[in-house]
Write a protein that holds these residues in place. Structure first.
Motif, PDB file in Angstrom:
ATOM      1  N   GLN A  25       0.845  -1.190   0.000  1.00 29.93           N
ATOM      2  CA  GLN A  25       0.000   0.000   0.000  1.00 29.93           C
ATOM      3  C   GLN A  25       0.881   1.242   0.000  1.00 29.93           C
ATOM      4  O   GLN A  25       1.881   1.291   0.707  1.00 29.93           O
ATOM      5  N   ILE A  26       0.512   2.228  -0.785  1.00 25.45           N
ATOM      6  CA  ILE A  26       1.162   3.531  -0.723  1.00 25.45           C
ATOM      7  C   ILE A  26       0.416   4.347   0.322  1.00 25.45           C
ATOM      8  O   ILE A  26      -0.809   4.419   0.304  1.00 25.45           O
ATOM      9  N   VAL A  27       1.160   4.933   1.248  1.00 21.51           N
ATOM     10  CA  VAL A  27       0.585   5.738   2.324  1.00 21.51           C
ATOM     11  C   VAL A  27       0.783   7.214   1.961  1.00 21.51           C
ATOM     12  O   VAL A  27       1.895   7.639   1.676  1.00 21.51           O
ATOM     13  N   PHE A  28      -0.299   7.975   1.984  1.00 20.86           N
ATOM     14  CA  PHE A  28      -0.241   9.413   1.734  1.00 20.86           C
ATOM     15  C   PHE A  28      -0.267  10.136   3.074  1.00 20.86           C
ATOM     16  O   PHE A  28      -0.981   9.727   3.994  1.00 20.86           O
ATOM     17  N   CYS A  29       0.513  11.206   3.180  1.00 25.24           N
ATOM     18  CA  CYS A  29       0.655  11.896   4.453  1.00 25.24           C
ATOM     19  C   CYS A  29       1.139  13.328   4.212  1.00 25.24           C
ATOM     20  O   CYS A  29       1.465  13.700   3.079  1.00 25.24           O
ATOM     21  N   GLU A  30       1.188  14.112   5.282  1.00 25.21           N
ATOM     22  CA  GLU A  30       1.709  15.469   5.179  1.00 25.21           C
ATOM     23  C   GLU A  30       3.221  15.460   4.997  1.00 25.21           C
ATOM     24  O   GLU A  30       3.790  16.296   4.317  1.00 25.21           O
ATOM     25  N   ASP A  31       3.888  14.507   5.632  1.00 20.13           N
ATOM     26  CA  ASP A  31       5.343  14.389   5.593  1.00 20.13           C
ATOM     27  C   ASP A  31       5.679  13.013   6.161  1.00 20.13           C
ATOM     28  O   ASP A  31       4.789  12.273   6.591  1.00 20.13           O
TER      29      ASP A  31
END
Length: 160
Positions: A25-31
């Motif tokens: 899974q690709i995790v999207f985040c602020e940083d």
């Protein structure tokens, strides 16, 4: 809408693992931290700038990967390919990401990694929304490409 994938789309961190290969899974985040831990991971992010990362079960074992970016038109239930590029990678890498990638507009996107033979390695979906208030809008940052080896990472945080 034609979209060129950002030049710094890929950050690679040389890690090793003996686990069996499986789609990640690709995790999207602020940083994310230098240890590849996401900061404020979410499926919906305010603004059009987002960071992402993925850690695979094992290194890809290939010198090239295919990166694809899709726009999901949820109103019409369609998906369009915005860009696809074959990139050079170190076959020993198994963690990838980028900080502060700029996407073209608000909406829902899918980012996918695969091998040239069509094998899917990792994918993830994020929805980028207009900030609810001007204060909620993240401060724009320059896209950042970073690379490190496992030895460098270990030595950076090893007790002195």
């Amino acid at each position: 809408m034609k979209f060129k994938l950002p030049a710094a789309l890929v950050l690679a961190l040389g890690l090793a693992s003996s686990a069996a290969f499986a789609e990640s899974q690709i995790v999207f985040c602020e940083d994310f931290t230098d240890q590849m831990e996401p900061i404020n991971a979410a499926e919906t992010i305010q603004g059009t700038q987002v960071s992402w990362l993925t850690v695979l079960d094992e290194p890809v074992g290939k010198n090239r990967m295919v990166v694809s970016l899709y726009f999901n038109d949820t109103a019409n239930n369609t998906q369009s390919l915005l860009g696809r590029e074959t990139i050079e990678v170190n076959p020993k890498w198994n963690a990838y990401g980028t900080r502060y990638a700029q996407f073209p507009a608000y909406g829902t996107y899918e980012l996918a990694f695969g091998l040239e033979d069509g094998t899917q390695i990792a994918s993830g979906t994020v929805t980028l929304v207009e900030p609810t208030t001007p204060e909620a809008a993240p401060e724009p940052k320059a896209e950042e490409k970073v690379g490190v080896t496992l030895a460098d990472l270990f030595n950076r945080y090893a007790p002195k």
